[in-house]
Design an enzyme around this catalytic site. Structure first.
Site, PDB file in Angstrom:
ATOM      1  CG  HIS A 166      -1.760  -1.050   1.287  1.00 48.68           C
ATOM      2  ND1 HIS A 166      -2.431  -1.680   2.506  1.00 48.68           N
ATOM      3  CD2 HIS A 166      -2.538  -1.877   0.435  1.00 48.68           C
ATOM      4  CE1 HIS A 166      -3.064  -2.706   2.045  1.00 48.68           C
ATOM      5  NE2 HIS A 166      -3.249  -3.024   0.841  1.00 48.68           N
ATOM      6  CD  GLU A 169      -0.239   0.667   4.621  1.00 52.47           C
ATOM      7  OE1 GLU A 169       0.414  -0.317   4.494  1.00 52.47           O
ATOM      8  OE2 GLU A 169      -1.655   0.567   4.507  1.00 52.47           O
ATOM      9  CG  HIS A 256       0.997  -3.662   5.230  1.00 56.80           C
ATOM     10  ND1 HIS A 256       0.241  -3.409   4.297  1.00 56.80           N
ATOM     11  CD2 HIS A 256       1.407  -4.973   4.925  1.00 56.80           C
ATOM     12  CE1 HIS A 256       0.350  -4.313   3.243  1.00 56.80           C
ATOM     13  NE2 HIS A 256       0.984  -5.241   3.890  1.00 56.80           N
ATOM     14  CD  GLU A 332      -0.935  -3.334   9.218  1.00 58.86           C
ATOM     15  OE1 GLU A 332      -0.788  -2.099   9.037  1.00 58.86           O
ATOM     16  OE2 GLU A 332      -1.597  -3.875   8.603  1.00 58.86           O
TER      17      GLU A 332
END
Length: 371
Positions: A166, A169, A256, A332
């Site tokens: 993504h 990010e 991410h 994350e």
């Protein structure tokens, strides 16, 4: 005053600049997709002005729930980024700023430029332990570089780490920069005697350059493409999977960023049909080792765990865990800050992401003993 985003990763639409200090803006959609959230723009001729910025379609963002606690970043030199508080009224995201500089950049998080990415690849390849395994041509004719760190051997484990599926990010590629710098220091890390690493610092250069939040040049979310990848529309995941067939995978990490959760955490693949007790044990231990290395990593899972057989196999972490029976995790990092270790001035930053990249080597080295 002038507002523009005509540069690498830029994204904003100017609606008006009333009275030269009230600026009304719109988030722009991803190219070929309906996702929107990322913004990155430049305000010029604003030195000493009290400016009020309004993003009037913030309620149409992909993750509007993130706006309630949102802080953004600003910089005059794109090297040091400071935090600015925002206000969200359910429709419009607004913020104020008075800059000491004639030009100031504003973004959802500190960008990681394509130029810096090219430099990272070049610096890494200058090390004798690093080689270029493959370049994957994207829909927009950019290149995804797959790096190999260390020599390959049937007696070594294969570790795959990818980032920035993504594109907004960016903290994920800041982490990769720190990871590669630490791994390639001097004669390399002790990990390289036991494992060969395959590293993809940026899976989505098309989206990164375009200023997308989530999709590639085809308008497809790469992290929803791993079950049925397509060489024409998602060459990034298609050719990485093809290369994995040749190398095997003993450990997979997908880096991410999360717009809403204010801490760093891991999400596993416990919902895949063939999840084993060995995978569960490795998952638990890896989280513990990472937390022991740095308080910036939380053992707490930011997402609800999947029930058995309920994992979406389109997601990279799930698909790789399913195919190879290995420890497979999504890591994350926050856009905002770490609530367990807050920094009021900078929040979560490129520097903290880079540092976490260096710290990632320790849990990898420890878990290798158990794989």
């Amino acid at each position: 005053m002038r507002i523009d985003s005509n540069f690498d990763s830029g994204n904003i639409t100017v609606i008006s600049t009333d009275s030269h200090t009230n600026v009304r803006l719109h988030l722009r959609k991803d190219i070929n997709a309906d996702h929107k959230q990322w913004f990155y723009f430049r305000a010029s001729n604003i030195q000493g002005l009290d400016c009020q910025y309004y993003i009037d379609n913030a309620d149409e963002a992909s993750f509007p729930e993130a706006w309630d606690t949102c802080t953004i970043v600003a910089s005059s030199d794109r090297k040091e980024w400071r935090r600015i508080n925002t206000h969200y009224d359910g429709k419009t995201l607004s913020f104020k700023d008075k800059s000491d500089s004639p030009i100031t950049y504003y973004a959802l998080f500190a960008p990681y430029s394509y130029e810096r990415h090219i430099d990272l690849i070049g610096k890494s390849l200058a090390h004798p332990q690093c080689s270029l395994v493959k370049t994957i041509e994207t829909v927009n004719k950019n290149q995804v570089e797959v790096l190999q760190i260390g020599s390959s051997s049937p007696h070594k484990k294969s570790i795959w780490i990818i980032a920035r599926q993504h594109p907004a990010e960016t903290m994920s590629e800041w982490l990769m920069e720190g990871f590669l710098q630490e791994l390639l220091k001097k004669d390399g890390h002790s990990i390289l005697s036991k494992a060969t690493l395959y590293i993809v610092p940026n899976m989505n250069p098309d989206g990164s350059i375009a200023g997308n939040i989530r999709t590639n040049g085809s308008g497809i979310d790469l992290n929803r493409s791993w079950n049925t990848p397509c060489a024409e529309k998602t060459p990034e995941s298609f050719y990485v999977l093809d290369l994995m067939k040749k190398t095997g995978v003993d450990l997979f990490l997908d880096i991410h960023g999360d717009e809403d959760r204010p801490f760093t955490f891991a999400a596993g693949c416990e919902g895949i049909p063939n999840f084993t007790e060995k995978q569960a044990s490795l998952d638990k231990n890896f989280r513990r080792y990472f937390n022991e290395e740095t308080i910036d990593f939380s053992i707490e899972n930011g997402y609800p765990t999947d029930e058995p057989n309920q994992a979406l196999l389109d997601i990279a972490c799930h698909q790789i865990g399913y195919l190879y029976g290995c420890l497979s995790l999504t890591i994350e990092l926050p856009f905002l800050d770490n609530k367990y270790n807050p920094d009021p001035k900078c929040g979560w930053s490129p520097e903290r992401s880079i540092k976490m990249g260096t710290q990632l080597l320790t849990p990898i080295a420890r878990i290798l003993e158990e794989i």
